[in-house]
Design a protein around this motif. Structure first.
Motif, PDB file in Angstrom:
ATOM      1  N   PRO A 156     -11.491   3.531  28.911  1.00 28.62           N
ATOM      2  CA  PRO A 156     -11.184   3.750  27.491  1.00 28.62           C
ATOM      3  C   PRO A 156     -11.713   5.108  27.027  1.00 28.62           C
ATOM      4  CG  PRO A 156     -12.154   1.574  27.850  1.00 28.62           C
ATOM      5  CD  PRO A 156     -12.341   2.352  29.115  1.00 28.62           C
ATOM      6  N   LYS A 157     -10.918   5.775  26.192  1.00 30.15           N
ATOM      7  CA  LYS A 157     -11.267   7.118  25.754  1.00 30.15           C
ATOM      8  C   LYS A 157     -11.418   7.176  24.234  1.00 30.15           C
ATOM      9  CE  LYS A 157      -8.672   9.187  29.582  1.00 30.15           C
ATOM     10  NZ  LYS A 157      -8.308   7.885  30.157  1.00 30.15           N
ATOM     11  N   SER A 158     -12.179   8.152  23.784  1.00 27.59           N
ATOM     12  CA  SER A 158     -12.335   8.383  22.352  1.00 27.59           C
ATOM     13  C   SER A 158     -10.970   8.611  21.712  1.00 27.59           C
ATOM     14  CB  SER A 158     -13.223   9.605  22.111  1.00 27.59           C
ATOM     15  OG  SER A 158     -14.516   9.409  22.638  1.00 27.59           O
ATOM     16  N   GLY A 159     -10.769   7.987  20.549  1.00 31.91           N
ATOM     17  CA  GLY A 159      -9.535   8.180  19.813  1.00 31.91           C
ATOM     18  C   GLY A 159      -8.391   7.276  20.214  1.00 31.91           C
ATOM     19  N   GLU A 160      -8.589   6.434  21.230  1.00 31.37           N
ATOM     20  CA  GLU A 160      -7.489   5.578  21.681  1.00 31.37           C
ATOM     21  C   GLU A 160      -7.343   4.336  20.795  1.00 31.37           C
ATOM     22  OE1 GLU A 160      -6.486   6.440  26.247  1.00 31.37           O
ATOM     23  OE2 GLU A 160      -8.043   4.917  25.967  1.00 31.37           O
ATOM     24  N   THR A 161      -6.118   3.834  20.769  1.00 27.01           N
ATOM     25  CA  THR A 161      -5.828   2.555  20.131  1.00 27.01           C
ATOM     26  C   THR A 161      -5.834   1.492  21.225  1.00 27.01           C
ATOM     27  OG1 THR A 161      -4.467   3.584  18.424  1.00 27.01           O
ATOM     28  CG2 THR A 161      -4.148   1.223  18.796  1.00 27.01           C
ATOM     29  N   ASP A 166     -12.682   7.975  16.011  1.00 22.85           N
ATOM     30  CA  ASP A 166     -11.261   7.995  15.609  1.00 22.85           C
ATOM     31  C   ASP A 166     -10.391   6.990  16.338  1.00 22.85           C
ATOM     32  OD1 ASP A 166     -11.849  10.149  13.866  1.00 22.85           O
ATOM     33  OD2 ASP A 166     -11.586  11.576  15.514  1.00 22.85           O
ATOM     34  N   GLY A 167     -10.970   6.112  17.168  1.00 18.66           N
ATOM     35  CA  GLY A 167     -10.177   5.087  17.817  1.00 18.66           C
ATOM     36  C   GLY A 167     -10.186   3.791  17.031  1.00 18.66           C
ATOM     37  N   SER A 168      -9.476   2.802  17.546  1.00 16.53           N
ATOM     38  CA  SER A 168      -9.431   1.493  16.883  1.00 16.53           C
ATOM     39  C   SER A 168      -9.184   0.409  17.911  1.00 16.53           C
ATOM     40  CB  SER A 168      -8.328   1.457  15.817  1.00 16.53           C
ATOM     41  OG  SER A 168      -7.054   1.680  16.403  1.00 16.53           O
ATOM     42  N   PHE A 208     -19.092  -3.010  13.583  1.00 11.60           N
ATOM     43  CA  PHE A 208     -18.414  -2.086  14.488  1.00 11.60           C
ATOM     44  C   PHE A 208     -17.206  -1.448  13.805  1.00 11.60           C
ATOM     45  CE2 PHE A 208     -20.899  -4.931  17.013  1.00 11.60           C
ATOM     46  CZ  PHE A 208     -21.449  -4.107  17.985  1.00 11.60           C
ATOM     47  N   GLU A 209     -17.101  -0.135  13.955  1.00 14.55           N
ATOM     48  CA  GLU A 209     -16.056   0.621  13.276  1.00 14.55           C
ATOM     49  C   GLU A 209     -14.687   0.413  13.917  1.00 14.55           C
ATOM     50  OE1 GLU A 209     -16.900   4.789  12.627  1.00 14.55           O
ATOM     51  OE2 GLU A 209     -19.048   4.404  12.874  1.00 14.55           O
ATOM     52  N   GLY A 210     -13.666   0.413  13.079  1.00 18.74           N
ATOM     53  CA  GLY A 210     -12.291   0.457  13.557  1.00 18.74           C
ATOM     54  C   GLY A 210     -11.798  -0.801  14.236  1.00 18.74           C
ATOM     55  N   VAL A 211     -12.435  -1.953  13.972  1.00 14.07           N
ATOM     56  CA  VAL A 211     -12.048  -3.200  14.623  1.00 14.07           C
ATOM     57  C   VAL A 211     -11.324  -4.103  13.629  1.00 14.07           C
ATOM     58  CG1 VAL A 211     -12.837  -5.271  15.830  1.00 14.07           C
ATOM     59  CG2 VAL A 211     -13.983  -3.080  16.220  1.00 14.07           C
ATOM     60  N   LEU A 238       2.444  -6.368  18.551  1.00 13.45           N
ATOM     61  CA  LEU A 238       1.330  -5.519  18.935  1.00 13.45           C
ATOM     62  C   LEU A 238       1.581  -4.102  18.436  1.00 13.45           C
ATOM     63  CD1 LEU A 238       0.638  -7.931  20.773  1.00 13.45           C
ATOM     64  CD2 LEU A 238       0.167  -6.304  22.621  1.00 13.45           C
ATOM     65  N   PRO A 239       0.525  -3.413  18.019  1.00 15.94           N
ATOM     66  CA  PRO A 239       0.721  -2.015  17.616  1.00 15.94           C
ATOM     67  C   PRO A 239       0.974  -1.140  18.838  1.00 15.94           C
ATOM     68  CG  PRO A 239      -1.611  -2.538  17.659  1.00 15.94           C
ATOM     69  CD  PRO A 239      -0.889  -3.829  17.928  1.00 15.94           C
ATOM     70  N   SER A 240       1.592   0.007  18.612  1.00 16.66           N
ATOM     71  CA  SER A 240       1.701   1.003  19.667  1.00 16.66           C
ATOM     72  C   SER A 240       0.283   1.369  20.098  1.00 16.66           C
ATOM     73  CB  SER A 240       2.434   2.234  19.135  1.00 16.66           C
ATOM     74  OG  SER A 240       2.465   3.254  20.104  1.00 16.66           O
ATOM     75  N   CYS A 241       0.026   1.385  21.408  1.00 10.88           N
ATOM     76  CA  CYS A 241      -1.363   1.493  21.857  1.00 10.88           C
ATOM     77  C   CYS A 241      -1.490   2.229  23.183  1.00 10.88           C
ATOM     78  CB  CYS A 241      -1.986   0.101  21.956  1.00 10.88           C
ATOM     79  SG  CYS A 241      -1.100  -1.024  23.064  1.00 10.88           S
ATOM     80  N   ASP A 242      -2.749   2.540  23.496  1.00 12.16           N
ATOM     81  CA  ASP A 242      -3.082   3.245  24.735  1.00 12.16           C
ATOM     82  C   ASP A 242      -3.652   2.317  25.802  1.00 12.16           C
ATOM     83  OD1 ASP A 242      -2.726   6.106  23.677  1.00 12.16           O
ATOM     84  OD2 ASP A 242      -4.140   5.245  22.248  1.00 12.16           O
ATOM     85  N   LEU A 243      -4.158   1.165  25.370  1.00  9.97           N
ATOM     86  CA  LEU A 243      -4.802   0.246  26.308  1.00  9.97           C
ATOM     87  C   LEU A 243      -4.655  -1.186  25.795  1.00  9.97           C
ATOM     88  CD1 LEU A 243      -6.703  -0.557  28.642  1.00  9.97           C
ATOM     89  CD2 LEU A 243      -8.631   0.088  27.185  1.00  9.97           C
ATOM     90  N   ILE A 244      -4.254  -2.088  26.696  1.00 10.12           N
ATOM     91  CA  ILE A 244      -4.236  -3.528  26.408  1.00 10.12           C
ATOM     92  C   ILE A 244      -5.159  -4.188  27.420  1.00 10.12           C
ATOM     93  CG2 ILE A 244      -2.849  -5.620  26.190  1.00 10.12           C
ATOM     94  CD1 ILE A 244      -0.415  -3.854  25.658  1.00 10.12           C
TER      95      ILE A 244
END
Length: 277
Positions: free
Chosen positions: A97-102, A124-126, A147-150, A162-168
């Motif tokens: 997982p990377k910074s800023g990823e959804t 900046d991720g969520s 916790f932020e962004g949850v 599901l939202p458009s995302c970088d990791l499931i």
């Protein structure tokens, strides 16, 4: 346990072991594993620890008992547990997982691993955490407040958008990954899940979306409780053998590409090949 055991020292050592178990060079991991206290998510002790398909109660409420590579019962009557830390460390290391990823977390339970994913997505991720069990979702809403962004969503992730995302990150066994999950991934996005194409097989797979389809990596055996909505045995028309699971290299959505003679498994929405795409 020795009454003079320092829980902070135990947690720090456990975090070091987790970082090594991850196989990752991400320098953030040890610090984040140490900063998320497992006991804050598991309710008041004593806790029930699963060993050889049986639960054993800890002798006291000392949280030091939780810092082992163990399953801890969340709802023992239903066989729902907080998963083995080293397995999750390996998965987190693999999906990086990377910074800023959804991030979408399916089967979030009470949110312990959600919290770790959320910290890895900062800044900046969520994280969108799906949990079908209402009682666990309520607990997750409470434990994840700091916790932020949850966002915690109580419901069936196989039926909800599901939202458009970088990791499931999936913590329930699926016969086949639903097509909408795979289509929610952006190019370069990853999904990691316990694949249960038949009763005899349980394997962790990571799929990475490309412009044309998906690359697939077998990560070893994995056994989780079935995912409601994605555990119909009919969902895998042609299941692979154990040896074939280890050779899977690529996958495609059936709506994008018809299975060909390289197919080693054909499921409802996706098929798998032992040839690189």
């Amino acid at each position: 346990m020795n009454q003079h055991t320092d829980i902070n020292e135990v947690r720090a050592f456990h975090a070091r072991l987790m970082a090594v178990a991850s196989g990752s060079r991400d320098h953030r991991l040890e610090r984040i594993f140490e900063s998320v206290p497992r006991e804050a998510f598991l309710g008041a002790g004593p806790w029930k620890i699963m060993v050889n398909n049986r639960y054993v109660e800890t002798p006291s409420v000392d949280p030091v008992y939780l810092y082992q590579n163990i399953l801890v019962g969340l709802d023992p009557a239903k066989g729902i547990n907080n998963g083995e830390p080293f397995l999750h460390a390996r998965w987190i290391g693999a999906v990086a997982p990377k910074s800023g990823e959804t991030i979408v977390h399916i089967g979030a339970g009470v949110g312990y691993y959600t919290a770790i994913l959320s910290m890895l997505s900062l800044p900046d991720g969520s994280v969108h955490a799906f949990e079908i069990e209402a009682s666990l979702a309520r607990r997750a809403l409470d434990t994840l407040k700091p916790f932020e962004g949850v966002t915690v969503i109580q419901g069936d992730a196989t039926r909800l958008p599901l939202p458009s995302c970088d990791l499931i990150y999936v913590n329930a066994g699926v016969v086949s990954s639903p097509g909408p999950w795979l289509k929610a991934l952006r190019v370069g996005g990853r999904i990691i899940f316990p694949w249960r194409p038949s009763q005899q097989l349980g394997a962790a797979l990571m799929m990475t979306r490309t412009e044309a389809g998906f690359t697939v990596q077998f990560l070893g055996p994995a056994w989780f409780i079935p995912c409601v909505g994605a555990s119909d045995p009919e969902g895998c028309v042609t299941p692979p053998s154990l040896s074939q699971v280890r050779t899977v290299r690529a996958a495609w959505l059936i709506e994008d590409k018809t299975p060909d003679d390289t197919a080693i498994a054909v499921c409802r929405d996706v098929w798998f090949s032992d040839r690189a795409g």
